[in-house]
Design a protein around this motif. Structure first.
Motif, PDB file in Angstrom:
ATOM      1  N   MET A  94      -2.667   3.564  -1.470  1.00 25.13           N
ATOM      2  CA  MET A  94      -3.210   3.254  -0.155  1.00 25.13           C
ATOM      3  C   MET A  94      -4.556   2.528  -0.178  1.00 25.13           C
ATOM      4  N   SER A 141      14.072   9.430  -5.628  1.00 22.99           N
ATOM      5  CA  SER A 141      13.613  10.830  -5.557  1.00 22.99           C
ATOM      6  C   SER A 141      13.621  11.465  -6.950  1.00 22.99           C
ATOM      7  N   PRO A 144       0.811  -1.230   0.000  1.00 18.62           N
ATOM      8  CA  PRO A 144       0.000   0.000   0.000  1.00 18.62           C
ATOM      9  C   PRO A 144       0.840   1.274   0.000  1.00 18.62           C
ATOM     10  N   GLN A 145       2.100   1.183   0.456  1.00 15.64           N
ATOM     11  CA  GLN A 145       2.971   2.360   0.421  1.00 15.64           C
ATOM     12  C   GLN A 145       3.240   2.785  -1.018  1.00 15.64           C
ATOM     13  N   GLY A 146       3.180   1.820  -1.970  1.00 17.58           N
ATOM     14  CA  GLY A 146       3.378   2.141  -3.379  1.00 17.58           C
ATOM     15  C   GLY A 146       4.779   2.626  -3.708  1.00 17.58           C
ATOM     16  N   ASN A 147       5.781   2.132  -2.961  1.00 18.15           N
ATOM     17  CA  ASN A 147       7.145   2.603  -3.205  1.00 18.15           C
ATOM     18  C   ASN A 147       7.690   2.149  -4.557  1.00 18.15           C
ATOM     19  N   ALA A 148       7.378   0.922  -4.996  1.00 16.07           N
ATOM     20  CA  ALA A 148       7.878   0.455  -6.301  1.00 16.07           C
ATOM     21  C   ALA A 148       7.287   1.322  -7.408  1.00 16.07           C
ATOM     22  N   THR A 167       6.458   4.501  -7.171  1.00 15.71           N
ATOM     23  CA  THR A 167       7.209   5.767  -7.149  1.00 15.71           C
ATOM     24  C   THR A 167       8.624   5.572  -7.667  1.00 15.71           C
ATOM     25  N   GLY A 168       9.185   4.405  -7.421  1.00 20.14           N
ATOM     26  CA  GLY A 168      10.551   4.107  -7.867  1.00 20.14           C
ATOM     27  C   GLY A 168      10.697   4.167  -9.376  1.00 20.14           C
ATOM     28  N   LYS A 177       0.863   7.656  -8.228  1.00 19.13           N
ATOM     29  CA  LYS A 177      -0.021   6.616  -7.679  1.00 19.13           C
ATOM     30  C   LYS A 177      -1.476   7.045  -7.671  1.00 19.13           C
ATOM     31  N   GLU A 178      -1.690   8.350  -7.637  1.00 17.56           N
ATOM     32  CA  GLU A 178      -3.061   8.793  -7.417  1.00 17.56           C
ATOM     33  C   GLU A 178      -3.759   9.161  -8.722  1.00 17.56           C
TER      34      GLU A 178
END
Ligand SMILES: Nc1ncnc2c1ncn2[C@@H]1O[C@H](COP(=O)(O)OP(=O)(O)OP(=O)(O)O)[C@@H](O)[C@H]1O
Ligand SMILES: Nc1ncnc2c1ncn2[C@@H]1O[C@H](COP(=O)(O)OP(=O)(O)OP(=O)(O)O)[C@@H](O)[C@H]1O
Ligand SMILES: [Mg+2]
Ligand SMILES: [Mg+2]
Lengths: 256, 256
Positions: free
Chosen positions: B89, B224, B41-45, B47-48, B53-54
């Motif tokens: 999320m 980032s 749910p953090q969705g880090n991949a 963002t990577g 995500k939204e």
């Protein structure tokens, strides 16, 4: 009435356990009576004090399923003035076992309210993620503390965390207050540390503790010796940072 | 039949997402067709890879609750040959929403079996902890990959993880095989790194990848900028390590 502080951040590996163990120790060293509740099935806070998780000791799992009172599950640690309620993998079954319970997020709060709590501070070490255990911690606590690792992914997760906290305040625990934000694993050689520090200060203002916890190898070595860093190497930068943080926390203490 | 590999470790912050993003990129760079499923749910991949995500596109949450097929939820990334199913999320609600479902741990497996999978590798990035999402990943996968950070707490958690895997193999997915163990954030200046490396090699023998992923600031900066480290700085030690790891993984590939 003790300050009950949940140490929480759904992002993994940001220094929740390290902060619980070392901040608690630093406060105990200046004569505060402190209890740590390990609420993570990994049981890292338990190991951080050199306690064997599998020894058959009553732990937080037994407290949640009402097979032991908080008092029966509390043990002394190697640190004077500091007690702990330990955890082990049994705890990962609590979520399913207590699924049908009415008001299941209030179970820990009810168990804490059952008896007097002879402590100045109670720290609850939360697991990563946003599950049943974390909701119990945030419902039982009167404050929450957010360790933020000086890394990009940790920064990204903060807005999620704040949305969760808002929902907890609306539905479960309206009196929950932010104690503060602690920047961890700060590395002055890494430009990302300053980027994250600036963003966090913009987001949280004066709720960010001035004390920066540096990345310090003695902090990561200490658990393998079953000791908080203050006992493992009290002259290290890591130990001094947590002692400094404890001092800063006392200054913010609400006048009771 | 693609290799479906769950990247898992209940300990937080050990390099699961970093390995999913960068190993997938390194394999895509040598013409393998790769899919990453972000199951956190953090969705880090997500963002990577620099994806918002939204933005309203269908994601893994919609796939699990059957509002979209896997194909409808798959999007291209900035890396040729590499697609992703994103997460945000909303995914943290799936556990409760799918509580009553029969065989709830098999939902992802069923969704993957619904259609042809035109990939050589499918990596599933798991969240920290041992919950509904991780069980779905371990049931859908035919292999699992364990990143282990070169730190004491990460070492301590391995025996728990292996107990969980044993339960999954007994009850949910008997064909689940260990692909291998990857040592991450190796720091030759820190004696803990060698301690952990030796212990892990004793525990897992030749299942430990020879490639050590060094602690490398370019790896932590890359997200980032919304890029895998290979695109952000392909000359860095971090990028080279993941390219080396991809090569090693191909050598182990079962002859199909
Ligand atoms: N200031 C520091 N300097 C060096 N290492 C640190 C520091 N703080 C934490 N660590 C190490 O980083 C790792 C992650 O920290 P820790 O386990 O406390 O995080 P956590 O948020 O409790 O993780 P989890 O999400 O798994 O509960 C540990 O191995 C710990 O020893
Ligand atoms: N080899 C490395 N060198 C430097 N930093 C790294 C390395 N690998 C990962 N990191 C950084 O360490 C942090 C933790 O890594 P990552 O988020 O990939 O772990 P994770 O296991 O996916 O965490 P979670 O349990 O929250 O899902 C991230 O900020 C990442 O950028
Ligand atoms: Mg922890
Ligand atoms: Mg991750």
């Amino acid at each position: 009435m003790p300050q009950i502080i949940a140490i929480t951040n759904q992002k993994g590996g940001v220094g929740k356990t390290t902060t619980a163990v070392n901040l608690a120790t630093a406060l105990a060293a200046i004569e505060k009576r402190v209890l740590v509740i390990d609420l993570d099935p990994q049981g890292n806070a338990t190991t951080g004090f050199g306690i064997d998780k599998e020894e058959g000791q009553k732990n937080i799992y037994h407290v949640l399923i009402q097979q032991a009172s908080l008092e029966e599950a509390t043990v002394k640690t190697i640190v004077p003035n500091l007690h702990i309620v330990t955890a082990n993998m049994d705890l990962s079954g609590a979520d399913i076992e207590l699924m049908e319970r009415h008001n299941r997020e209030h179970i820990l709060k009810e168990r804490l309210n059952d008896q007097p709590l002879p402590y100045d501070y109670i720290f609850i070490d939360c697991p990563p993620g946003i599950g049943f255990l974390t909701l119990n911690a945030l419902t039982a606590a009167n404050q929450y503390l957010i360790p933020v690792q000086c890394e990009f992914y940790a920064l990204e997760g903060l807005s999620h965390l704040m949305r969760l906290i808002k929902r907890v305040k609306n539905k479960l625990n309206p009196t929950l207050d932010l104690n503060g934000v602690i920047l961890t694993m700060y590395d002055k050689r890494n430009s990302l540390s300053d980027l994250v520090t600036e963003d966090v200060k913009q987001f949280f203002g004066d709720k960010v503790y001035q004390t920066l916890i540096p990345r310090n190898v003695r902090i990561s070595e200490a658990p393998s010796h079953g000791k908080p860093v203050m006992l493992y190497d009290h002259r290290s930068a890591g130990s001094e940072a947590y002692a400094h943080l404890a001092g800063e926390m006392l200054q913010h203490e609400p006048q009771t």
